[in-house]
Design an enzyme around this catalytic site. Structure first.
Site, PDB file in Angstrom:
ATOM      1  N   ARG A   6      39.443  45.353  38.821  1.00  7.56           N
ATOM      2  CA  ARG A   6      39.683  45.537  40.011  1.00  7.56           C
ATOM      3  C   ARG A   6      40.990  46.358  40.301  1.00  7.56           C
ATOM      4  O   ARG A   6      41.061  46.393  41.247  1.00  7.56           O
ATOM      5  CB  ARG A   6      39.734  43.895  40.275  1.00  7.56           C
ATOM      6  CG  ARG A   6      38.720  43.406  40.869  1.00  7.56           C
ATOM      7  CD  ARG A   6      39.486  41.714  41.126  1.00  7.56           C
ATOM      8  NE  ARG A   6      39.597  40.932  40.356  1.00  7.56           N
ATOM      9  CZ  ARG A   6      39.658  39.916  39.666  1.00  7.56           C
ATOM     10  NH1 ARG A   6      40.260  39.347  40.885  1.00  7.56           N
ATOM     11  NH2 ARG A   6      39.768  38.989  38.791  1.00  7.56           N
ATOM     12  N   ASN A  54      45.539  41.011  37.721  1.00 10.98           N
ATOM     13  CA  ASN A  54      44.094  41.519  38.140  1.00 10.98           C
ATOM     14  C   ASN A  54      43.747  43.015  39.003  1.00 10.98           C
ATOM     15  O   ASN A  54      42.760  43.321  39.300  1.00 10.98           O
ATOM     16  CB  ASN A  54      42.710  40.665  38.562  1.00 10.98           C
ATOM     17  CG  ASN A  54      43.492  39.515  37.541  1.00 10.98           C
ATOM     18  OD1 ASN A  54      43.332  39.785  36.358  1.00 10.98           O
ATOM     19  ND2 ASN A  54      43.523  37.993  37.421  1.00 10.98           N
ATOM     20  N   SER A  64      83.978  77.696  44.989  1.00 12.26           N
ATOM     21  CA  SER A  64      82.681  77.542  44.888  1.00 12.26           C
ATOM     22  C   SER A  64      81.950  78.457  45.378  1.00 12.26           C
ATOM     23  O   SER A  64      82.185  79.672  45.003  1.00 12.26           O
ATOM     24  CB  SER A  64      82.587  77.055  46.725  1.00 12.26           C
ATOM     25  OG  SER A  64      83.539  75.658  46.775  1.00 12.26           O
ATOM     26  N   ALA A 108      42.378  44.016  25.866  1.00 13.85           N
ATOM     27  CA  ALA A 108      41.056  44.987  25.384  1.00 13.85           C
ATOM     28  C   ALA A 108      40.848  45.277  26.925  1.00 13.85           C
ATOM     29  O   ALA A 108      39.247  46.230  27.086  1.00 13.85           O
ATOM     30  CB  ALA A 108      40.118  44.672  24.083  1.00 13.85           C
ATOM     31  N   LEU A 162      46.123  39.543  24.128  1.00 14.92           N
ATOM     32  CA  LEU A 162      44.727  40.302  24.536  1.00 14.92           C
ATOM     33  C   LEU A 162      45.139  41.210  25.296  1.00 14.92           C
ATOM     34  O   LEU A 162      45.755  41.569  25.877  1.00 14.92           O
ATOM     35  CB  LEU A 162      43.111  39.251  25.227  1.00 14.92           C
ATOM     36  CG  LEU A 162      43.757  38.359  24.032  1.00 14.92           C
ATOM     37  CD1 LEU A 162      42.382  37.220  25.029  1.00 14.92           C
ATOM     38  CD2 LEU A 162      43.338  38.410  23.060  1.00 14.92           C
ATOM     39  N   ASN A 221      87.024  70.781  38.549  1.00 16.77           N
ATOM     40  CA  ASN A 221      87.089  69.927  39.710  1.00 16.77           C
ATOM     41  C   ASN A 221      85.831  71.367  40.005  1.00 16.77           C
ATOM     42  O   ASN A 221      85.442  72.236  39.890  1.00 16.77           O
ATOM     43  CB  ASN A 221      87.956  70.491  40.819  1.00 16.77           C
ATOM     44  CG  ASN A 221      87.481  70.059  42.082  1.00 16.77           C
ATOM     45  OD1 ASN A 221      87.882  69.428  42.369  1.00 16.77           O
ATOM     46  ND2 ASN A 221      87.111  71.319  42.354  1.00 16.77           N
TER      47      ASN A 221
HETATM   48  C1  UD1 Z   1      41.584  33.991  31.649  1.00 25.08           C
HETATM   49  C2  UD1 Z   1      41.361  32.457  31.627  1.00 25.08           C
HETATM   50  C3  UD1 Z   1      41.689  31.432  32.297  1.00 25.08           C
HETATM   51  C4  UD1 Z   1      42.530  31.789  33.362  1.00 25.08           C
HETATM   52  C5  UD1 Z   1      43.012  32.459  33.108  1.00 25.08           C
HETATM   53  C6  UD1 Z   1      44.911  33.251  33.815  1.00 25.08           C
HETATM   54  C7  UD1 Z   1      39.304  33.173  29.673  1.00 25.08           C
HETATM   55  C8  UD1 Z   1      37.368  33.062  29.518  1.00 25.08           C
HETATM   56  N1  UD1 Z   1      39.504  32.978  31.303  1.00 25.08           N
HETATM   57  O1  UD1 Z   1      40.218  34.195  33.423  1.00 25.08           O
HETATM   58  O2  UD1 Z   1      40.650  30.011  32.212  1.00 25.08           O
HETATM   59  O3  UD1 Z   1      42.558  31.111  33.886  1.00 25.08           O
HETATM   60  O4  UD1 Z   1      43.142  33.934  32.261  1.00 25.08           O
HETATM   61  O5  UD1 Z   1      45.063  33.801  33.842  1.00 25.08           O
HETATM   62  O6  UD1 Z   1      40.103  33.138  28.522  1.00 25.08           O
HETATM   63  N2  UD1 Z   1      39.965  41.014  26.929  1.00 25.08           N
HETATM   64  C9  UD1 Z   1      39.694  41.082  26.090  1.00 25.08           C
HETATM   65  N3  UD1 Z   1      38.641  41.044  25.909  1.00 25.08           N
HETATM   66  C10 UD1 Z   1      38.182  40.839  26.199  1.00 25.08           C
HETATM   67  C11 UD1 Z   1      38.588  40.387  27.614  1.00 25.08           C
HETATM   68  C12 UD1 Z   1      39.460  39.579  28.077  1.00 25.08           C
HETATM   69  O7  UD1 Z   1      40.740  41.513  25.597  1.00 25.08           O
HETATM   70  O8  UD1 Z   1      36.817  40.635  26.369  1.00 25.08           O
HETATM   71  C13 UD1 Z   1      41.972  40.020  27.436  1.00 25.08           C
HETATM   72  C14 UD1 Z   1      42.173  41.005  28.860  1.00 25.08           C
HETATM   73  O9  UD1 Z   1      42.743  42.055  28.388  1.00 25.08           O
HETATM   74  C15 UD1 Z   1      43.712  40.551  29.697  1.00 25.08           C
HETATM   75  C16 UD1 Z   1      42.646  38.828  29.104  1.00 25.08           C
HETATM   76  O10 UD1 Z   1      42.127  39.000  27.928  1.00 25.08           O
HETATM   77  O11 UD1 Z   1      44.491  41.211  29.460  1.00 25.08           O
HETATM   78  C17 UD1 Z   1      42.357  37.890  30.117  1.00 25.08           C
HETATM   79  O12 UD1 Z   1      41.108  38.548  30.221  1.00 25.08           O
HETATM   80  P1  UD1 Z   1      41.148  38.426  32.023  1.00 25.08           P
HETATM   81  O13 UD1 Z   1      39.354  38.887  32.212  1.00 25.08           O
HETATM   82  O14 UD1 Z   1      41.751  38.819  32.942  1.00 25.08           O
HETATM   83  O15 UD1 Z   1      40.593  36.811  32.013  1.00 25.08           O
HETATM   84  P2  UD1 Z   1      40.284  36.193  33.881  1.00 25.08           P
HETATM   85  O16 UD1 Z   1      39.220  36.264  34.332  1.00 25.08           O
HETATM   86  O17 UD1 Z   1      41.906  36.183  34.148  1.00 25.08           O
HETATM   87 CA    CA Z   2      43.243  38.161  34.342  1.00 28.51          CA
END
Ligand code: UD1
Ligand code: CA
Length: 450
Positions: free
Chosen positions: A15, A226, A387, A10, A8, A359
């Site tokens: 932040r 993050n 040199s 996307a 994942l 050299n």
């Molecule tokens: C997520 C988990 C949480 C876990 C934590 C650990 C969920 C709802 N929560 O939270 O339980 O403790 O990771 O790090 O899964 N992403 C997509 N598409 C989306 C949303 C996210 O591709 O629609 C990808 C983000 O780019 C990222 C990853 O999924 O690489 C995690 O998403 P993020 O929003 O960082 O989740 P957390 O709030 O950290």
């Molecule tokens: Ca995350």
């Protein structure tokens, strides 16, 4: 068992406060997405699907550079992690086997953790990766009954007893492909953020009577990035791990905490790295070399016994043979320096070959660029470059030749010849004394007048 990875990637990473998609921010000079891909590669996946969204084109390009058969699924709107996994359905429509879901912002998974997740699948339908949190406050808790994961409770919904649990949710999981997509179909978005949460598949699976378990790893592996502060922490974690590995392999570092490594840095045993050395991508240093303080290396190869620095810069294509010597304030780019050759002081050698035991005198420059094109300089063996020689490329200096100090070389020099190209010296007896007397008299007249 066939494995497909779904990574994942996307999310926007609000932040990070950046124009660059979060997963492309580098750790040890490599995008964190690529770290995640390399972690997953230990499972020898049959297919890898990267779910992109924010900065999709750039993310796809970085993914392809690492693995040219990785597939890209685009999540147009970021509706949550379960929705993100659902976007991989098309790419995996003919796939039979297990899906392992990884997060592009969780770069530090160790091979044995992924292997344990896959192994646990043999007697479970769904395997979640949990971790022991030092401070579990903000994470979902894994409620276990023996080996069975009963459910994941969010902190805000947890009882006092559940809040005491330190095994937390990483979000990563392994599950049979068909089962996972069917579970995801049942995930709703009736929650505080209105998103489709991937962790919700646990409760749905339990309700369907499926067997769910959790595998645990330590927190450093599930470290999610993050913010820029997290990124700095992640880089520091990477650096201390990589330095420890090199020390174990027999590399001496005088001040390890001042040496900055890239993810692909290779250094042989009995090599000494002095303080404050930076390794960019693509560096190999063989055994028994010395990299002296404040040097910067990238895209180069340093052979056994070579000495580099202090204050040297090796740029891409620098290739040093055994016992070559590159000294202070010397820059080498796209150049081969043969065995035992020396470039010791204040020189630029670019687009060149330098033969064995040659050299290169202080302040020598290969004038490789005419403002439009780059040109090659070829220097033979056992050559002595005086040199402050300017080598105006393209130019060839034959074996055993010599250039006089201050020479501007514009034509090839045949082997064993001496090239001299500078104004002839003319000494005028007594002229210095006369000139001084004249100048002193002039100054005295001016001081009197003032
Ligand atoms: C997520 C988990 C949480 C876990 C934590 C650990 C969920 C709802 N929560 O939270 O339980 O403790 O990771 O790090 O899964 N992403 C997509 N598409 C989306 C949303 C996210 O591709 O629609 C990808 C983000 O780019 C990222 C990853 O999924 O690489 C995690 O998403 P993020 O929003 O960082 O989740 P957390 O709030 O950290
Ligand atoms: Ca995350």
């Amino acid at each position: 068992m066939s494995i497909a990875l779904v990574i994942l990637a996307a999310g926007k990473g609000t932040r990070m406060n950046s124009d660059i998609p979060k997963v492309l921010h580098p750790i040890a000079q490599v995008p964190m997405l690529v770290h995640a891909m390399r972690a997953g590669a230990v499972l020898s996946p049959e297919q890898t699907v990267i779910v992109t969204g924010h900065g999709a084109e750039a993310v796809a390009k970085a993914a392809a550079a690492e693995d040219d058969i990785a597939q890209i699924a685009v999540q147009e709107e970021q509706l949550g992690t379960a929705h993100a996994v659902a976007q991989a359905r098309d790419a995996l429509k003919d796939f039979e086997g297990d899906i392992v879901v990884l997060y592009g912002d969780t770069p530090f998974l160790q091979p044995d953790t992924l292997e344990r997740m896959v192994a646990a699948r043999s007697d479970n339908d769904l395997v979640i990766l949990g971790f022991q949190a030092a401070d579990p406050a903000r994470y979902g808790r894994l409620v276990m009954k023996g080996e069975t994961l009963e459910r994941i409770v969010e902190f805000k919904d947890a009882s006092e007893e559940e809040r005491a649990i330190t095994l937390c949710n990483s979000g990563l999981l392994a599950c049979d492909a068909k089962t996972l997509f069917s579970l995801i179909d049942a995930v709703g978005n009736d929650n505080a953020s209105g998103e489709y949460y991937l962790p919700d598949v646990v409760e749905i699976a339990s309700n369907r009577g499926l067997k769910v378990t959790a595998v645990a790893c330590d927190e450093a592996q599930t470290l999610g990035v993050n913010s820029r502060a997290d990124l700095a922490v992640a880089d520091a974690v990477f650096q201390s791990r990589a330095r420890a590995e090199l020390l174990d392999l027999g590399v001496t570092m005088m001040a390890p905490e001042t040496v900055y490594l890239a993810a692909d840095t290779v250094i042989g045993r009995d090599t000494v790295i002095e303080p404050n050395v930076v390794f960019g991508p693509g560096v190999t240093v063989e055994s028994g070399a010395t990299i002296r303080a404040f040097s910067h290396l990238e895209g180069c190869h340093v052979s056994r016994g070579a000495v580099v620095g202090p204050y040297a810069r090796l740029r891409p294509g620098a290739e040093l043979a055994e016992n070559a010597r590159i000294g202070n304030f010397v820059e080498i780019k796209n150049a081969e320096i043969a065995e035992g050759a020396k470039v010791n002081h204040l020189s630029y050698i670019g687009d060149a070959t330098v033969g064995a035991a040659t050299n290169i005198g202080a302040g020598t420059i290969t004038c490789n660029y005419d403002g439009v094109m780059k040109h090659q300089t070829t220097i033979g063996e056992k050559v002595f470059i005086g040199s402050n020689t300017m080598l105006v490329a393209p130019v060839t200096i034959g074996d055993g030749a010599m250039t006089a100090t201050g020479t501007v070389v514009t034509r090839d020099v045949e082997p064993d010849a001496l090239a001299v190209a500078r104004a002839k010296q003319d000494n005028k007896p007594g002229y210095a004394r006369k000139l001084f007397d004249m100048l002193k008299a002039k100054k005295a007249r001016r001081d009197k007048g003032a």
